[in-house]
Design an enzyme around this catalytic site. Sequence first.
Site, PDB file in Angstrom:
ATOM      1  N   ASN A  10      32.027  45.414  34.964  1.00 33.63           N
ATOM      2  CA  ASN A  10      31.473  46.767  34.927  1.00 33.63           C
ATOM      3  C   ASN A  10      30.964  47.024  33.515  1.00 33.63           C
ATOM      4  O   ASN A  10      31.742  47.250  32.597  1.00 33.63           O
ATOM      5  CB  ASN A  10      32.573  47.766  35.316  1.00 33.63           C
ATOM      6  CG  ASN A  10      32.109  49.203  35.208  1.00 33.63           C
ATOM      7  OD1 ASN A  10      30.922  49.471  34.986  1.00 33.63           O
ATOM      8  ND2 ASN A  10      33.040  50.133  35.351  1.00 33.63           N
ATOM      9  N   LYS A  12      29.390  49.484  32.480  1.00 34.04           N
ATOM     10  CA  LYS A  12      29.379  50.928  32.161  1.00 34.04           C
ATOM     11  C   LYS A  12      28.021  51.307  31.551  1.00 34.04           C
ATOM     12  O   LYS A  12      27.013  50.729  31.933  1.00 34.04           O
ATOM     13  CB  LYS A  12      30.568  51.293  31.273  1.00 34.04           C
ATOM     14  CG  LYS A  12      31.878  50.774  31.882  1.00 34.04           C
ATOM     15  CD  LYS A  12      33.112  51.348  31.263  1.00 34.04           C
ATOM     16  CE  LYS A  12      34.333  50.772  31.973  1.00 34.04           C
ATOM     17  NZ  LYS A  12      35.587  51.333  31.495  1.00 34.04           N
ATOM     18  N   HIS A  94      35.438  55.493  40.320  1.00 32.10           N
ATOM     19  CA  HIS A  94      35.901  55.074  38.986  1.00 32.10           C
ATOM     20  C   HIS A  94      36.491  56.280  38.254  1.00 32.10           C
ATOM     21  O   HIS A  94      35.981  57.394  38.369  1.00 32.10           O
ATOM     22  CB  HIS A  94      34.744  54.472  38.185  1.00 32.10           C
ATOM     23  CG  HIS A  94      35.236  53.751  36.975  1.00 32.10           C
ATOM     24  ND1 HIS A  94      35.631  54.416  35.837  1.00 32.10           N
ATOM     25  CD2 HIS A  94      35.455  52.435  36.741  1.00 32.10           C
ATOM     26  CE1 HIS A  94      36.053  53.526  34.949  1.00 32.10           C
ATOM     27  NE2 HIS A  94      35.966  52.322  35.469  1.00 32.10           N
ATOM     28  N   GLU A  96      36.267  57.213  35.324  1.00 32.56           N
ATOM     29  CA  GLU A  96      35.336  57.917  34.431  1.00 32.56           C
ATOM     30  C   GLU A  96      34.509  58.927  35.218  1.00 32.56           C
ATOM     31  O   GLU A  96      34.074  59.941  34.672  1.00 32.56           O
ATOM     32  CB  GLU A  96      34.474  56.906  33.664  1.00 32.56           C
ATOM     33  CG  GLU A  96      35.314  56.236  32.574  1.00 32.56           C
ATOM     34  CD  GLU A  96      34.952  54.806  32.249  1.00 32.56           C
ATOM     35  OE1 GLU A  96      33.864  54.361  32.612  1.00 32.56           O
ATOM     36  OE2 GLU A  96      35.807  54.121  31.638  1.00 32.56           O
ATOM     37  N   GLU A 166      43.093  50.713  38.602  1.00 30.94           N
ATOM     38  CA  GLU A 166      42.737  50.861  37.195  1.00 30.94           C
ATOM     39  C   GLU A 166      43.512  52.042  36.602  1.00 30.94           C
ATOM     40  O   GLU A 166      43.055  53.199  36.696  1.00 30.94           O
ATOM     41  CB  GLU A 166      41.237  51.134  37.064  1.00 30.94           C
ATOM     42  CG  GLU A 166      40.373  50.001  37.579  1.00 30.94           C
ATOM     43  CD  GLU A 166      39.019  49.973  36.873  1.00 30.94           C
ATOM     44  OE1 GLU A 166      38.708  48.928  36.301  1.00 30.94           O
ATOM     45  OE2 GLU A 166      38.316  50.990  36.847  1.00 30.94           O
ATOM     46  N   GLY A 172      39.862  50.788  28.447  1.00 31.34           N
ATOM     47  CA  GLY A 172      39.198  50.890  27.152  1.00 31.34           C
ATOM     48  C   GLY A 172      40.133  51.175  25.993  1.00 31.34           C
ATOM     49  O   GLY A 172      39.691  51.515  24.902  1.00 31.34           O
ATOM     50  N   SER A 212      41.599  46.998  30.266  1.00 31.50           N
ATOM     51  CA  SER A 212      41.826  46.149  29.090  1.00 31.50           C
ATOM     52  C   SER A 212      42.133  44.693  29.437  1.00 31.50           C
ATOM     53  O   SER A 212      42.902  44.032  28.733  1.00 31.50           O
ATOM     54  CB  SER A 212      42.914  46.742  28.190  1.00 31.50           C
ATOM     55  OG  SER A 212      42.506  48.011  27.707  1.00 31.50           O
TER      56      SER A 212
HETATM   57  P1  13P Z   1      38.039  48.002  30.077  1.00 37.54           P
HETATM   58  O1  13P Z   1      38.145  46.560  30.576  1.00 37.54           O
HETATM   59  O2  13P Z   1      37.003  48.186  29.019  1.00 37.54           O
HETATM   60  O3  13P Z   1      39.376  48.556  29.752  1.00 37.54           O
HETATM   61  O4  13P Z   1      37.482  48.856  31.340  1.00 37.54           O
HETATM   62  C1  13P Z   1      38.078  48.699  32.574  1.00 37.54           C
HETATM   63  C2  13P Z   1      37.264  49.411  33.581  1.00 37.54           C
HETATM   64  O5  13P Z   1      37.207  50.626  33.598  1.00 37.54           O
HETATM   65  C3  13P Z   1      36.500  48.603  34.539  1.00 37.54           C
HETATM   66  O6  13P Z   1      35.934  49.395  35.539  1.00 37.54           O
END
Ligand code: 13P
Length: 249
Positions: A10, A12, A94, A96, A166, A172, A212
Site C-alpha cells: 500500500n 498510500k 483502511h 486512515e 492492521e 507507520g 510496521s
Molecule cells: P506501515 O507498514 O507504513 O506501518 O503501514 C501499514 C499500512 O497501513 C498498510 O496498509
Amino acid sequence: MARKFFVGGNFKMNGTQKSIADIISNLNNANLDPNTEVVLSPPALYLLLTRSQADPKFGVAAQNVFDKPMGAYTGELSVEQLHDCGVSWALVGHSERRVILKEDDDFAARKTKAAIDGGLGVILCVGETLEERESGKTVDVVTRQLGAVASRLSVQDWAKVVIAYEPVWAIGTGKVATTEQAQEVHAALRKFVADSISPSVAENIRIIYGGSVNDKNCQELAKQPDVDGFLVGGASLKPAFVDIINARL
Ligand code: 13P
C-alpha cells in the site's frame, strides 16, 4: 487446502511516475516466491501506469472505491471504472479512511459489497486504536468491523475477500505487533468467521497483518499459523519489499 500467502504493498499517498516505475521495475526483475500472491496499491493517479508496467502476475489494487455505479459523486471512482482499467482489487476500510475521513463500518460494508458484485477482490482492513487495545476491546472492535461487512455479504462473496488486521497503533509508527499479539487477533478473527459465516470460509480466507512490517520482522510473523501474509505500507516503497514478499522462503 493451504492458503496462498498474500502480500500487498500500500503506497498510500506516496510516489511519482518515476519512483513508482522504479519500484515496479525492481519487482518485475526480482526473484520472488512463486507461492506468494502480490498486489500493488499505488495512488489512484498511478493505477494505469502500474497496471501497464507491472508484470501481469502482480495484481493491482485501488486504495479506495465508491459504492455507487456512476454519476454525480465528485472525486470518487467506481468499481466499473477500476475494472475497466485492469484493477482487480480494492482496499476497503483502511484505518486512515476510518479515522481521518470518518468512514464508518456500514460504509466499508457497502463498498465491499459493491466491489465484490462488480468482480473486484477486496482487502478489508480492520484494527483497533491504542486506547481500544489498552481498555481490552481489541477483539470487540475488529469483530464489530468485520460483522458489519458480514451482514451485507453472501457466504460465496467471502471467496473474494482478504482480511487485513492492521492495529492503528502499529501503522507507520515502527511499533510492530508482537507475533503473539498478531496471532491472537488473527485466530479470534478466524473463529468469528467460522462461527458467524462458515467453518469452510474460515479455513480458506487469508488473514494478513499490517503495521510496521519490514524485512527484519516479517519472517517471525509469517511463521504464525493464522498469519497468511502482509499489508505493507512504508516498506513497500523500498527495495526490501522483495524480502517481505519472500518471507516464507
Ligand atoms: P506501515 O507498514 O507504513 O506501518 O503501514 C501499514 C499500512 O497501513 C498498510 O496498509
